[in-house]
Design an enzyme around this catalytic site. Sequence first.
Site, mmCIF file in Angstrom:
data_model
loop_
_atom_site.group_PDB
_atom_site.id
_atom_site.type_symbol
_atom_site.label_atom_id
_atom_site.label_comp_id
_atom_site.label_asym_id
_atom_site.label_seq_id
_atom_site.Cartn_x
_atom_site.Cartn_y
_atom_site.Cartn_z
ATOM 1 C CG HIS A 56 -2.072 -0.994 1.056
ATOM 2 N ND1 HIS A 56 -3.292 -0.668 0.512
ATOM 3 C CD2 HIS A 56 -2.137 -2.313 1.366
ATOM 4 C CE1 HIS A 56 -4.075 -1.744 0.506
ATOM 5 N NE2 HIS A 56 -3.388 -2.757 1.011
ATOM 6 C CE1 TYR A 67 0.870 -4.168 8.046
ATOM 7 C CE2 TYR A 67 -0.410 -2.401 9.038
ATOM 8 C CZ TYR A 67 -0.317 -3.464 8.167
ATOM 9 O OH TYR A 67 -1.411 -3.820 7.415
#
EC number: 1.11.1.-
Length: 313
Positions: free
Chosen positions: A33, A302
């Site tokens: 993303h 992440y």
Amino acid sequence: MNNPNINHNPIPEESIEVLENIQGTFPGARRAHAKGIFYKATFTPNGNAIPYTTAAHLQNERVPVTVRFSNSPPDPTAADFLSPFKGMSVQFHLSDGTASHLVSTTIPMFITKDPETFIDMLKTLTAEKTGFEKIDLGVGILNILKKYPERKNILIALKEQFKQLPTSYAKLHYYPIHAFYFVNKEGNRQAIKYEWQPIEGTSPKNSEANITSADYLSEELHNRVKNGSVSFDLIIRLGCKNDTTDDPTDPWPDDRQKLVVGQLTLEESLFPNEPILFDPTIVTEGIELTDDPILHFRHKAYAISYNKRSKNE
């Protein structure tokens, strides 16, 4: 913002390496993303969540919000029409200076319930790729189906997404996929799943997409916000006793009770000067994490991605 602590677990580190192998490494960009746009927004709760949670942003007061809409590829220059899967990440900014995050995608479920299988699926997807040539996703998904036939329904649903180009970020349905627990003032826990539902209704039909440029979705949303309001209802589904809370491949039955608990409205574009982290495990008091292995894996992966891009790697 300080860099989050990293638990040097080889599984999330390996996942980042596999993602980097898909299209290469783009210094300073997210490993997935990568291409996204930010908006300032306001979330207005309606009080319907109060019996279930003490979470500050779900009571009676409006809260400021940061929203990021994104494409799924790791290439920050990829054209919008090359990515049928979209993301919507939200930070609710609370009055005590903390935030509660909600990270969503247009897919209502995950492809597997454990990190090890996810990594192996990524490797299978890229098994016939050498160098940095484009992956044939159709062949890759077929290879995954052969290896993991029990994931057939999910993978076929994902493949169908490639037949539909979105017309607008503002007309997509977004799902955080994981279950969470709401905790009320009496200490009672209620399993829930979230959904973001566009006020204008969904419209994913390929024939309606007005593809004028590689950035047609960001351009369309910018014009839409400039000329009027863009809003989403936040919906919770109430889990029942036997609904799984640790399996993101299980979307729960459609007949579960749904409640609209508030509305998010976009206000203006943002251009942040720092690498903002959206982490689905960062939640406020009144919300608790489940034992979902993928949810906790995402926190670690992440963090690794965040630290890499913070150092422009």
